[in-house]
Enzyme design. Sequence first.
Site, PDB file in Angstrom:
ATOM      1  N   THR A 154       0.814  -1.219   0.000  1.00  0.00           N
ATOM      2  CA  THR A 154       0.000   0.000   0.000  1.00  0.00           C
ATOM      3  C   THR A 154       0.850   1.272   0.000  1.00  0.00           C
ATOM      4  OG1 THR A 154      -1.658  -1.205   1.217  1.00  0.00           O
ATOM      5  CG2 THR A 154      -1.829   1.186   1.270  1.00  0.00           C
ATOM      6  N   GLY A 193       2.583  -2.943   8.379  1.00  0.00           N
ATOM      7  CA  GLY A 193       2.857  -3.238   9.778  1.00  0.00           C
ATOM      8  C   GLY A 193       4.306  -3.626   9.983  1.00  0.00           C
ATOM      9  N   GLU A 437      -7.148  -5.801   3.584  1.00  0.00           N
ATOM     10  CA  GLU A 437      -7.363  -6.949   2.698  1.00  0.00           C
ATOM     11  C   GLU A 437      -8.493  -6.692   1.704  1.00  0.00           C
ATOM     12  OE1 GLU A 437      -5.237  -9.196   2.464  1.00  0.00           O
ATOM     13  OE2 GLU A 437      -4.145  -8.716   4.294  1.00  0.00           O
TER      14      GLU A 437
END
Lengths: 677, 663
Positions: A154, A193, A437
């Site tokens: 992303t 993350g 997701e």
Amino acid sequence: MALTETGKYSQGSVLGSVNPDIASERQTASFSVEKLTAWLDGGAERTRLRRAVVEAIERDPVFSRENQYFQSQNESYEAAVRKAVHLQKKMHEMGWTDDGPEFKYIYRALSGDLAFLLHRIFIRSISVLGSDKQIAKWIPLATQYQLIGSYAQTELGHGTYLQGLETTAVFDITTQEFVLNTPNISAMKWWPGDMGRSATHTVVFAQLYINGKCYGLHPFIVQIRSLQDHSLCPGITAGDIGPKMNFEHIDNGYLMLQNVRVPRENMLSKFCEVQPDGTYVRRGSQKINYFTMTTVRISLISDEVVIPLMKACTIAIRYSVVRRQSKLKPREQEAKILDYQTQQEKLLPQLAAAYAFYFISDYLQELFNRGYREIQRKNFDMLPELHAFSSGFKAMVTQYGTSAVKICLQACGGHGYSLLSGLPSLYTKIFASCIYEGENTILLLQTARFLIKCFMAASTGQSVPPSVTYLAAVTPEKCPAKNKLDFLSPDIYTEAYQHMAARLISSTAAKLQDLIQSGVKKHDAWNQCTVQLAQAAKAHCHYITVKNFAETVEKLETQPGIQKIMKHLCDLFALHGIFSNAGVFLHDGYVSGAQMDMVTASYLDLLAVIRKDAVPLVDAFDFTDKTLNSALGSYDGQVYQRLYEWAQKSPTNKQVWTLDYSQATSALTRAEVVCFS
Amino acid sequence: MMMNADLRRERAAATFQPELLTHILDGGAERTRRRKEIEALVINDPDFQHEDLNFLSRSQRYEQAIRKSSLMVMKLREYGIADPDEIYWFKRICLGSFPEPFGLHFSMFQKTLETQTTDAQKEKWLPLVHGVKIIGTYAQTEMGHGTHLRGLETTATYDPATQEFILNSPTVTSIKWWPGGLGKTSNHAIVLAQLYTQGQCKGLHAFIVPIRQLGTHEPLPGITVGDIGPKFGYDEMDNGYLKMDNFRIPRENMLMKYAQVEPDGTYVKPLSDKLTYGTMVFIRSLIVGDSARSLSRACTIAIRYSAVRHQSELKPGEPEPQILDYQTQQYKLFPLLATAYAFHFVGAYIKDTYHRISGDIHKGDLSELPELHALTAGLKAFTSWTANAGIEECRMACGGHGYSRCSGIPDIYVTFTPSCTYEGENTVMMLQTARFLVKSYTQVSSGQQVTGMVSYLNDLSRQRIQPQHVAARSVAVRINDPVSLVEAYKARAARLVEAAAKNLQAELNHRKSKEDAWNRTSVDLVRASEAHCHYVIVKLFTAKLAEISNAAVRAVLTELCLLYALYGISKNTGDFLQAGILTDAQITQVNQRVKELLAIIRPNAVALVDSFDFHDVHLGSVLGRYDGNVYENMFEWAKKSPLNKTEVHESFHKHLKPMQSKL
């Protein structure tokens, strides 16, 4: 600070004894809670294993979540790292493995509050996308934690639509390297993350350029931090993206690349390779990529949606039999709030949904396993169906689950707003699942595309996957129910759902065709129908969920006690859906106005029936108090005592606050002077 | 920095002047001017600058809030701002989404002392309150008791020997819990307790209780007080607990304007307690306005961001379009935008009505109060529920970035969401409205006429000739005419009120007790209230259109009003179909028309949120910035995150390195 005197309350702490208001609920259970738990787990043996794992984790003080609600962002991050590190040791000690049956119980016991979850994705993506040589090089390093990985897809300006990503990787033939760059601010990697602070390496998705030609997105392993002192590598700008609604323990990060060079071998090359002379070679099918997404979406439904929803139901329902408010009958004591019809109408449908989604998650897992076996035999036929199902159900279940947890939170009145109730964290966590997701609306539209295609195929007599043959089935034009009891027949309501889903899909398909025939361009027509398409996809998933629930109940004939209560829940889930979406069932007259009144009557009757078993039904989820971590939802129902004791542990009560009161009030006194002088 | 090109284009394409609409929202051009003037006082004042609260610990946030609260009091007096609206404007630009710990001192503590004390008490306490020599709060809610006031357990027992009241928290559930400013800030509280005198319970009364030592701020002996711990939001507020053990206060500390306890313990009854209705109406009307504003802010952020954000492909081969061009995105956001406008007009209506009749109230004429009370209860619940869900939808519409604190929407959400619970839990509010509706229905059934917003129930008796229920009535609904849609909503409300009242009667006929019957009908009753409120909102929005003189503004508001009404139908088609108010074919038209309106409103979307005229300081959002420079500023914001204070986090040395060397 002289205020933590708890006086008689803490001396005579009642924690440990069970609140009689909740004890009485358990005496009247219509079924064996232990049997239901075992059935949900997939057998008593599984239950035993789960309890053993959970106990081992909870006994270990390093995994304690006691301070969870009092931590700063820095503290929760540190705790998550500490737990992740300790878990490696623990797993080794206990003989647990990453792919063993214990892992999902470990995750359940820790409520997912761990660092390095993206490290696992890093490993998985190398295993799936890497060549054998790359796997041999990187996987041992990663599993030994000699490096810590992340997964950077992303970007700040780009999410679900992958082709739009802007990061570039240009092949430099002279040095046999790729040069990675973030060409502008919206191309910065954002959200991954473990990347803000922890990761030393990451898999970066970038547009590959060779000799000025773009070959599309490819994955590259990029080192971002030093393995010695953890400082950032040259050309790398990285950090944490700042506070969020939840996941404070995860260092979601940003990453900017300026002429960062990686060797040619760092492009993951199972499916495509750049040869030393710059020749681009593609091999094998990339379809398997879809399969990874499918896996993640399906496991997300059970871990990130069904479990939080079950927890929220447990907390809200237990609290609702302890909380008394107002009088239902004069001269009696104040009533338990769960005895109010409006409270039942808030909570019991959410409980039914928790069970419904638990079963649909099993159904999807089975579908997935079947698909996996086929794929291993190089048969990819099931992929489109799997992809469509995992997308649609991910969207429907996360959205439904989010609103259900919100209802649980609001049903606990003021106390639900306290972090100590556990509900705000459950809500902010489940809420995020609507976005990650794959954004839900986009996912629903992917499912819709599949359904429209199947509908077209089915109506021209071509074969379609078994799950969608209903699109061509002939159903009666009117619902045959004659009285309210008829609506407790699974055949009656399942057929109503089937009819409704088929109608929404066929009418949307017709509308699309009309538009196209009237000269509207295909993509414009699609955009003009997207609201309807998303609704149709949701209706399809709702129908399958009801149908699967009914079939699950049917299979329970050897356990009549459980079957009976599951049947009630199934009825409630189905009728709640009709009651709350009355318009779509009434629309073409399939259900008449009079029948809708019967639905309402049966639905409201069911609330009173299930009310009696509400507490045993949440007890059967078998969450330990530590897992729930809620002052309102503990097994013993000692809500107020616990709330009072926990509040006193708040740092706001332990330390002297840094505020200088004399300064604050003297400021006010000065104000006075200003005002009156 | 330059304005983002997308936003510039959006603004240039608007068909109306946003300022004109701003004036309507503010209540006149002069008020807009004054509001901006007041806002500028704060924006240009370096004293009010501070770090983004999202980067601070709770303790630091509380401190900032106290600092700001004190500063606000000083500056307001310095500038001589005393009008309630002007104070509100000043405060909201200071506070953004956040509450102030002193809030209850001025609202509840001071207000209660002003309205419920004798002259002697006023003389003693009010100077201390105005001078902030004492800081007070209002302690009503207990750990085990909320909306149902009679259930409160705290006791105040009169001791004639010493002429004191003895206050006690007899159980854990009786501990005062939640009052704002109670945990750390206040040194006094108005405590609601069950009064016992001469061995009898006289019900709830209010007492002034000192809780902390003036000067040292230490809790007084017999008082246990503290903060209730972390919450979903309200980090700035020290919501507190209070436990009292044989704590004595003088007889004069009971608020005695109405009820009194004489020195010998004789209890003197109050004349009327209906007046408290007035305060409740007022506070609930504020929540309706707050629903409008909170939703407006969330819409501003989501719509501006959707004009800046580009994603995917709408037409093959073309650049990624603005996400606001997707029908699904418009369908998420524009009905909420219409709702924000609708609620704004409803909030203004209730406020005006309250002010109109408050003169009558003071003169003792309470005739209009029951209806207004019932209406505000329902509208409080309806608007706060809708706005709450709407803010959530706005956040969802911003994708992942909506989840970051930098979007500002999480703060709006967590600050707003408790309004579904406080000042009357929403379901309980809906049932209060239902009680009024059923009462009105019963009056009509027995041949009386009712007036006001429920007068549509009068029509029911005329239709009684027909054997069918109201369902059989046909309304010739014209779906492009707001006035006609008001009729459709009216018919739906009438049908649902009648259905609920009849079901209630049927339960009663089963020889159930009144309470049982009411409980078993409560889902129907809530639906009836919702339909009634929905009707009132559509009606008020429609009525507003006629007052707007500027044609371009009227045109765009008419589109929004139509969208609000039609979207409401499309979300509740079951009610309209079942009652025979609309046919299948009309429902299909309604759904179609909703989508057409989305496209019609699209070019004005940004101008419509600009008209709310929230300053960036007030909006507190990187995604919703007026200039649209989103990404650059997200990066700048993130760099300030606490995790970024050092380049290498201490966890590396503490945990990662030792692990790597061991494995």
